[in-house]
Design a protein around this motif. Structure first.
Motif, PDB file in Angstrom:
ATOM      1  N   LYS A 105       0.825  -1.210   0.000  1.00 46.03           N
ATOM      2  CA  LYS A 105       0.000   0.000   0.000  1.00 46.03           C
ATOM      3  C   LYS A 105       0.860   1.261   0.000  1.00 46.03           C
ATOM      4  N   THR A 106       1.914   1.277   0.814  1.00 44.76           N
ATOM      5  CA  THR A 106       2.731   2.481   0.959  1.00 44.76           C
ATOM      6  C   THR A 106       4.029   2.427   0.161  1.00 44.76           C
ATOM      7  N   GLN A 157       6.706   1.091   1.316  1.00 49.96           N
ATOM      8  CA  GLN A 157       7.811   0.973   2.269  1.00 49.96           C
ATOM      9  C   GLN A 157       8.417  -0.417   2.147  1.00 49.96           C
ATOM     10  N   GLN A 176      11.295   4.301   1.717  1.00 49.87           N
ATOM     11  CA  GLN A 176       9.983   4.726   2.177  1.00 49.87           C
ATOM     12  C   GLN A 176       8.948   4.570   1.066  1.00 49.87           C
ATOM     13  N   VAL A 177       9.421   4.622  -0.168  1.00 51.68           N
ATOM     14  CA  VAL A 177       8.606   4.401  -1.359  1.00 51.68           C
ATOM     15  C   VAL A 177       9.594   4.051  -2.478  1.00 51.68           C
ATOM     16  N   TRP A 225       2.472   4.545  -7.324  1.00 52.25           N
ATOM     17  CA  TRP A 225       2.930   5.124  -6.048  1.00 52.25           C
ATOM     18  C   TRP A 225       2.605   6.588  -5.848  1.00 52.25           C
ATOM     19  N   VAL A 285       1.069   7.889  -2.583  1.00 54.00           N
ATOM     20  CA  VAL A 285       1.849   7.943  -1.348  1.00 54.00           C
ATOM     21  C   VAL A 285       2.317   9.384  -1.087  1.00 54.00           C
ATOM     22  N   ARG A 311      -0.453  12.400   0.010  1.00 49.63           N
ATOM     23  CA  ARG A 311      -1.141  12.424   1.315  1.00 49.63           C
ATOM     24  C   ARG A 311      -0.969  13.732   2.017  1.00 49.63           C
TER      25      ARG A 311
END
Length: 147
Positions: free
Chosen positions: A42-43, A45, A117-118, A141, A144, A147
């Motif tokens: 989802k993120t 990470q 982190q992405v 992505w 992300v 947000r």
């Protein structure tokens, strides 16, 4: 605790990962393979074992957010970008802020632990911007960063 409450409780179980038992999936870049130790789909990470064969290159890319790399074996060299020639050797650590851009290579091969982190943005000669697996970066992505 009721069955419903147990079902709604967060999953607090430890995750034991055995990298020796995992395959080395190939990335879209020749000589580059990973073992995902942790990945949040989802993120984006991720914590990865990252292996590059001698001479392998990670082409022009941007670190969308913070990236951290600890070199276990070999070395990782900035091929171009603002720090061209920077060599991170076994036992050394480098982190790069979001927005940094360069190409990297392993002249003699390398094994690293990389923490993202992405996923990075890779810039193709055709103008496309993809993630390490060749997917359109914004589609995969972009949410992300918005947000």
């Amino acid at each position: 605790m009721t069955a419903a409450a147990k079902h709604d409780a967060p999953d607090l179980m430890s995750r034991h990962v055995k990298p020796d038992e995992m395959p080395w999936p190939k990335l879209q870049f020749p000589g580059c393979e990973i073992k995902p130790l942790y990945f949040d789909a989802k993120t984006g990470q991720a914590t990865l074992l990252f292996k590059m064969e001698p001479g392998a290159t990670l082409p022009d890319h941007e670190h969308a957010l913070l990236e951290q790399t600890y070199v276990l074996e070999g070395s990782l060299v900035d091929k171009d970008g603002p720090e061209a020639g920077l060599e991170v050797k076994a036992g050394e650590f480098v982190w790069r802020p979001g927005g940094s851009r360069h190409s990297a290579w392993c002249p003699n091969g390398g094994l690293m632990i990389a923490i993202f982190q992405v996923p990075n943005k890779f810039f193709g000669k055709d103008g496309k911007v993809t993630d390490p697996n060749g997917k359109d970066w914004d589609a995969a992505w972009g949410h992300v960063l918005s947000r």
